[in-house]
Design a protein around this motif. Sequence first.
Motif, PDB file in Angstrom:
ATOM      1  N   ALA A 163       0.843  -1.199   0.000  1.00 11.39           N
ATOM      2  CA  ALA A 163       0.000   0.000   0.000  1.00 11.39           C
ATOM      3  C   ALA A 163       0.879   1.251   0.000  1.00 11.39           C
ATOM      4  CB  ALA A 163      -0.911  -0.006   1.219  1.00 11.39           C
ATOM      5  N   MET A 164       2.050   1.157   0.665  1.00  9.05           N
ATOM      6  CA  MET A 164       2.904   2.339   0.756  1.00  9.05           C
ATOM      7  C   MET A 164       3.613   2.657  -0.558  1.00  9.05           C
ATOM      8  SD  MET A 164       4.471   2.116   4.537  1.00  9.05           S
ATOM      9  CE  MET A 164       5.275   3.707   4.408  1.00  9.05           C
ATOM     10  N   ARG A 165       3.591   1.695  -1.480  1.00  2.00           N
ATOM     11  CA  ARG A 165       4.252   1.945  -2.756  1.00  2.00           C
ATOM     12  C   ARG A 165       3.379   2.747  -3.716  1.00  2.00           C
ATOM     13  NH1 ARG A 165       6.562  -3.935  -4.180  1.00  2.00           N
ATOM     14  NH2 ARG A 165       8.014  -4.141  -2.430  1.00  2.00           N
ATOM     15  N   ALA A 166       2.112   2.886  -3.345  1.00  2.00           N
ATOM     16  CA  ALA A 166       1.183   3.564  -4.254  1.00  2.00           C
ATOM     17  C   ALA A 166       1.719   4.955  -4.600  1.00  2.00           C
ATOM     18  CB  ALA A 166      -0.184   3.655  -3.615  1.00  2.00           C
ATOM     19  N   ASN A 225      -2.524   9.031  -4.727  1.00  2.00           N
ATOM     20  CA  ASN A 225      -3.430   8.897  -3.580  1.00  2.00           C
ATOM     21  C   ASN A 225      -2.892   7.988  -2.473  1.00  2.00           C
ATOM     22  OD1 ASN A 225      -5.589  10.549  -4.067  1.00  2.00           O
ATOM     23  ND2 ASN A 225      -6.558   9.080  -5.439  1.00  2.00           N
ATOM     24  N   ALA A 226      -1.599   8.138  -2.176  1.00  2.00           N
ATOM     25  CA  ALA A 226      -0.974   7.204  -1.244  1.00  2.00           C
ATOM     26  C   ALA A 226      -1.726   7.132   0.087  1.00  2.00           C
ATOM     27  CB  ALA A 226       0.475   7.604  -1.007  1.00  2.00           C
ATOM     28  N   GLY A 227      -2.149   8.293   0.588  1.00  2.00           N
ATOM     29  CA  GLY A 227      -2.841   8.314   1.878  1.00  2.00           C
ATOM     30  C   GLY A 227      -4.105   7.482   1.854  1.00  2.00           C
ATOM     31  N   MET A 228      -4.884   7.678   0.800  1.00  2.00           N
ATOM     32  CA  MET A 228      -6.142   6.940   0.665  1.00  2.00           C
ATOM     33  C   MET A 228      -5.901   5.436   0.563  1.00  2.00           C
ATOM     34  SD  MET A 228      -8.922   8.491   0.829  1.00  2.00           S
ATOM     35  CE  MET A 228      -9.187  10.172   1.285  1.00  2.00           C
ATOM     36  N   SER A 277      -6.496   0.213   2.760  1.00  2.00           N
ATOM     37  CA  SER A 277      -5.922  -1.124   2.926  1.00  2.00           C
ATOM     38  C   SER A 277      -6.099  -1.605   4.369  1.00  2.00           C
ATOM     39  CB  SER A 277      -4.448  -1.139   2.509  1.00  2.00           C
ATOM     40  OG  SER A 277      -3.713  -0.287   3.348  1.00  2.00           O
ATOM     41  N   THR A 278      -5.841  -0.732   5.343  1.00  2.00           N
ATOM     42  CA  THR A 278      -6.019  -1.204   6.728  1.00  2.00           C
ATOM     43  C   THR A 278      -7.499  -1.244   7.098  1.00  2.00           C
ATOM     44  OG1 THR A 278      -5.652   1.023   7.602  1.00  2.00           O
ATOM     45  CG2 THR A 278      -3.767  -0.460   7.566  1.00  2.00           C
ATOM     46  N   PHE A 279      -8.278  -0.317   6.551  1.00  2.00           N
ATOM     47  CA  PHE A 279      -9.714  -0.320   6.826  1.00  2.00           C
ATOM     48  C   PHE A 279     -10.343  -1.591   6.252  1.00  2.00           C
ATOM     49  CE2 PHE A 279     -14.095   1.293   6.424  1.00  2.00           C
ATOM     50  CZ  PHE A 279     -14.255   1.768   7.711  1.00  2.00           C
TER      51      PHE A 279
END
Lengths: 414, 292
Positions: B89-92, B95-98, B103-105
């Motif tokens: 998810a951090m590689r996105a 919209n990295a924050g979203m 992903s955790t949600f």
Amino acid sequence: MTISRRDVLLGATATAALVPLAARAQTSEVVIGVIYPFSGGSAQQGVDAQKAYETALEVINKDTDFDLPLAKGEGLPGLGGAKVRLVFADHQADPQKGRAEAERLITQEKVAAIIGTYQSAVAVTVSQICERYQIPFVSADNSSPSLHRRGLKYYFRAAPHDEMYSAAMFDFFDAMKKKGTKIETLSLFHEDTIFGTDSGNAQAKIAGERGYKIVTDIKYRANSPSLSAEVQQLKTANADVLMPSSYTTDGILLVKTMAELGYKPNAIVAQDAGFSEKALYDAVGDKLEGVISRGTFSLDLAQKRPMVGKINAMFKARSGKDFNDLTSRQFMGLIILADAISRAKSTDGEKIRDALAATDIPGEQTIMPWKRVKFDEAGQNNDADPVLLQYVGGKFVTIFPPQAAIAEAIWPMK
Amino acid sequence: MTAQAIIQSLASGLLMGLLYGLIAVGLALIFGLMDVVNFAHGEFLMIAMYASFFLFAFFAIDPLLSAPLVAAALFVFGAVVYLLIVRFAMRAKANAGMVQIFSTFGLAIVMRGLAQFFFTPDYRSIPQSWLGGKTISVAGIFLPEPQLIGALVSILAFAGLYFFIHRTDFGRALEATREDPGAVALVGIDKNRVFALGWGLGAALVGLAGAIMAVFFYIYPDVGASFALIAYVTVALGGFGSVFGAFAGGIIVGLVEAVTALVLPPSLKSVGIYAVYLLVVFIRPRGLFGSM
């Protein structure tokens, strides 16, 4: 997202045009929507309710020889033996999701009626949608008195509401006082959604009328992580009777916290809900010997009416549990609704409504200790007599009213 | 209102607050390390409670003994969640924050669903344990043993974490990575390893909390939700990124909750928490101990 009435009308017209005429003329199946929490904090109630409805469905759709409406013969005789099919929808204890699901059941699944909902707060929105679409709503197990006082034409409840239950509790207190038991002060403890609020209001009102003193009236936030402060206040007040109105999770936490803070009331007289749940007694039953809860059902009735035991066995085979106050009402609710549909000889909402309004089932043809099932103008059955049950030696025995009681009340609780 | 009632409320609030702190510390650790909010934090707690429950139900291991086991298991689970989900998810790029939030949600919803599927939505509880239902009474003040031990474990765990961060090489690597994830690579620190360690530690801490709470709380698939919201407020109140702030925030939240319930109707007790939170944010937007 909202669906406007125009969209719905357009959708309905389009669907009507597509469905072949023959299929609509001959009804081989009647669809009823069942709205419960199947996920989230109350999912267990939904899962149990589903088993209760499936048990009722078996009685309706198969040939059984119980003395219940629709038991003999298969399906609905009024509709040429049409079978009932249930569509289950999940409202997650959220009134808005309940509203959306009711709308979906009516417009997409084309249900003839809806039954539900465990939480009274959800029944409010679901019944409003049903009213708008003129689809009958049977409130199987909701107990808030305000539900039938909204002038709805399509709302029906065969079971008692919390004022009737609360009145029974106070009748019981009056009777105990006559025998010399000291009952003067009460502590009310209720959760903050419509169920707890209505229950608390009803109890406060009757207590005032009959001269009982409420020493503390605690409205607490449902699903709180801690109830220490609340229990501390109950303990300080130390009333003769503690009267909780809680769902299961809070009920468990309440009883655990009471034990932790060293609070042992003389008597607990509970407004059902969590206190009729097996899960609560599995968790903290050892601390609840002698607790009294109101109910609308009692397995004791099987002694007088053997079919109650047989139907309970059918339910137990599915769920692994005995009927309780909730599941018995759900079972009966579907029988009453299906009976009305059969008598209406139609799946038209208005005709089913009229048939429901004309319902008159004697108490012996139910699995409940009720006088009969007959709805007043507001859709409420006023002949559903509540009972009080006491938890003794791991099971419930009926202690009130005298005509239904099989044991004397144990007071104080231990 | 008697003095005894006030002291009892404060004592209950403090014990609960220390647990809130323990739950929130893991969240703060992960956020401080890599600016990711773990929206499945409450579900980590739920899994830990179930783990403690099943170890008790099937192997009769008392939750007090199983707590380290549960914490260790949650450590592995947290690290795996990082390696399998969060890392990607951090590689996105967009919209990295979203992407991180969802992903955790999403993980939270999946965990809740799986718990309901495998464990059924039944409410569980551990009826008889070494501590369950036992209470110490001092001058009319009741201190439930499970919460007392929970508070003690919270303090020890926090002390241990503090020591770990400030006195060990790994802790220093953790701090360095948090200061500048880019630069640490130059000195040969594997960023992914440090992040996985951070996730593991965060999960282990909430695991510890869950294992202890299993003794006095009910357990069901949604149980995390009640605590997760408090944990987020606690972290924000204490200051984003500050592990100490999260711990102190937990204690403050516990006390404020107890005092509010004493002076206002109990149904309004969370109003006190959010009022204090708003006040803090108004005066000090970074939170009480926030460093950003």
